[in-house]
Design an enzyme around this catalytic site. Structure first.
Site, PDB file in Angstrom:
ATOM      1  N   ASP A 114       0.867  -1.182   0.000  1.00 55.52           N
ATOM      2  CA  ASP A 114       0.000   0.000   0.000  1.00 55.52           C
ATOM      3  C   ASP A 114       0.899   1.226   0.000  1.00 55.52           C
ATOM      4  OD1 ASP A 114      -1.644   2.123   0.733  1.00 55.52           O
ATOM      5  OD2 ASP A 114      -2.895   0.885   2.059  1.00 55.52           O
ATOM      6  N   HIS A 115       0.873   1.956  -1.101  1.00 55.64           N
ATOM      7  CA  HIS A 115       1.827   3.059  -1.239  1.00 55.64           C
ATOM      8  C   HIS A 115       1.496   4.236  -0.325  1.00 55.64           C
ATOM      9  CE1 HIS A 115       5.301   4.761  -2.848  1.00 55.64           C
ATOM     10  NE2 HIS A 115       5.020   4.782  -4.139  1.00 55.64           N
TER      11      HIS A 115
END
Ligand code: CAO
Length: 549
Positions: free
Chosen positions: A521-522
């Site tokens: 999850d950036h």
């Protein structure tokens, strides 16, 4: 001030009924008719309403207690009770017995089904609303059948709901549904047509059997009345006013259903935390709260609004098809995948881990594994290495807080393993992986995978994961993009290991390479964190002795 004791009212002579929920606590101010406890027998759950309003001053039962009529439940300082009376003494004044039943039905046989002549086979029968205790304009909240369905006697046709009760109306006769006369939201009363069925055969001439109900005030229960035929009444599904209705896969009482309707919540999407997975009001609130918080804070958890739907296609126009119902697990997985795919800005990074030495070691202990009845695959090594990487690179061991403003740093290392089962994908979680040895992990993977395939996993077996491993190593492929299992922030995809030529600076040498794909999850993890995590992970897999450091 007068203290009044609210006791178990007449519950149809049932003895030793279990207290499964206490809906109030000391200090609560309750109104007359508020639910105070929920009792459950094998057949029914009953919310016991307060006979008087006031402040709760004592709870006289515990969860799991077995109670009968007359047992004290709570004491209240009654509303409007002015001057202290002797009722405050050790001999409390009993409050009038509350009626757990809001829709009492005449204490006789259920609604008349008058015709005594057996109809011819395949007769059309109109199923109507039976005696529902004189309640008028009761709302249809669910229609459990559709035209064309074959129903058996006793199958639920519709669910009606008053303020106090949910009642499933069962089919009195078996047959095929030809038409349905009601829709969700209709307000109907006794005698209203529900559906027309083509009866599978003749019906008996016996009058419907009176229905046993736990509450004396309700000695008959709703039974769908056939306007043509009279068959013995099927067993009631709702007998008391505060009965918990179990329709489809949803097991919830009327108050919970009402709350869900008010909030627009599909109860089928929530797991119940009550006894036997019964849905509680708190389950609905806990489901809704993060959605509301996220919507208000503008956090990107919303849920894909504005995304056009894939158009419906009539595939039968192009060839033969068969439509197969999805299992509940598949539906939940589909929802979760959509939610995670739409809400999590994914980045996926690929690398190969050199498992040549790991495989040499694994093969050297294979005989020992067999001797202790374990199947030692590469997975426990990958699990252990992932735990070490989560400890070394804690930026991966977090979740985004639903307030949209904080990050939750976890100090434990629990890792989920995706398991393919006949019912769909399940992700049991192995706890404290960093503290366990390879044999223990091997045994746990095998035990949890077996439990998953047998459909025996408990909700608690699948909760609390920090990271997930999805291994498709046994089935092949060079790589894939795993979808982050939010609220976790990263997932490792494992593909099939292969011997490949690797340049060692002087020559190509055969090495066993394991393709790994790491999705993250950036929002929580940046590329530099991921680079460090992946480098550490592949290095540990390449030389498991590093786990000892
Ligand atoms: N490369 C090469 N061989 C591999 C391997 C890999 N990466 N991973 C496993 N294998 C081998 C094993 O060594 C074993 O070989 P032997 O029978 O010769 O010992 C064989 O493949 C079968 O392994 P397994 O699948 O029984 O055991 P596992 O420990 O690798 O995996 C489990 C267990 C439960 C994770 C797995 O059975 C499973 O269900 N995988 C599917 C997960 C999934 O569907 N993920 C997708 C999710 S997203 O849609």
């Amino acid at each position: 001030m007068a203290i009044q004791t609210i006791k178990v009212p007449d519950i149809g002579g049932a003895e030793g009924v279990e207290v499964i929920e206490i809906s109030v606590k000391v200090g609560d101010v309750i109104a007359e008719n508020d639910s105070i406890v929920v009792l459950e027998t094998d057949k029914a759950s009953m919310e016991i309403p307060a006979s008087v309003g006031g402040k709760v001053v004592a709870i006289k039962v515990n969860l799991g207690d077995k109670v009968s009529e007359g047992a004290a439940l709570i004491e209240v300082e009654a509303e409007g009770a002015g001057v202290a009376t002797s009722a405050t003494s050790a001999e409390p004044t009993p409050a009038a017995a509350p009626a757990p039943v809001a829709a009492p039905v005449a204490a006789t046989a259920p609604a008349a089904v008058a015709n005594t002549a057996a109809p011819a086979a395949s007769a059309e029968i109109t199923l109507t609303v039976p005696d529902i205790g004189g309640a008028e304009g009761v709302e249809v909240i669910e229609i459990s059948v559709k035209v064309g369905d074959e129903v058996a006697q006793g199958d639920s046709l519709i669910v009606l709901e008053t303020d106090k009760a949910s009642m499933e109306i069962p089919a009195e006769s078996a047959g095929k549904i030809l038409s349905i006369a009601v829709k969700v939201g209709d307000k109907i009363s006794q005698g209203a047509a529900i559906a027309v069925i083509a009866s599978a055969g003749g019906a008996s001439a016996t009058a419907p059997a009176p229905v046993a109900a736990p509450a004396a005030a309700v000695e008959s229960a709703p039974v769908a009345a056939a306007s043509v035929a009279a068959t013995p009444a099927p067993a009631p599904k709702a007998a008391v006013a505060e009965e918990v209705a179990q329709t489809g896969d949803v097991y919830a009482g009327p108050a919970v259903r009402k709350l869900a309707r008010q909030l627009g919540v599909d109860l089928g999407k929530i797991s119940g935390s009550g006894p036997r997975s019964r849905l509680l009001k708190d389950d609905v609130r806990n489901y809704v709260k993060p959605i509301v918080v996220a919507a208000q804070s503008g956090a990107p958890m919303g849920g894909g609004s504005g995304i056009p739907r894939v158009p419906a296609v009539d595939f039968a126009k192009f060839g033969e098809i068969e439509t197969v119902k999805m299992s509940k697990i598949k539906k939940i997985t589909a929802d979760n995948m959509t939610r995670n795919w739409l809400n999590v800005p994914h980045v996926t990074q690929w690398d190969d881990a050199d498992i040549t030495d790991l495989e040499t070691f694994r093969n050297s202990v294979k005989a020992e594994a067999e001797k202790r009845g374990s199947k030692l695959t590469p997975l426990p090594f990958i699990l252990k290495a992932s735990a070490a990487a989560l400890v070394a690179e804690p930026s991966f061991n977090v979740s985004l807080h639903h307030d949209g403003e904080s990050i939750v740093q976890k100090k434990y290392v629990h890792i989920g393993i995706a398991v393919d089962t006949p019912n769909g994908l399940m992700v049991p979680v192995i706890r404290n992986v960093d503290k366990k040895g390879l044999w223990e992990l091997t045994d746990e993977i095998n035990a949890l995978a077996k439990k998953a395939r047998e459909g025996k996993l408990l909700p608690s077996d699948m909760q609390g994961g920090c990271f997930t491993i999805s291994s498709l190593g046994a089935s092949g492929g060079n790589g894939f993009t795993p979808i982050v299992n939010a609220p976790e922030v990263a997932i490792l995809g494992v593909s099939r290991a292969q011997i490949k030529p690797v340049w060692n600076g002087k020559e190509f040498v055969p090495r066993n390479l394991l393709p790994l794909s790491l999705s993250y999850d950036h929002r929580a993890i940046n590329g530099a964190d991921a680079g460090r995590f992946f480098t550490y992970l592949t290095a540990v897999i390449a030389d498991v002795r590093k786990l000892l450091l």
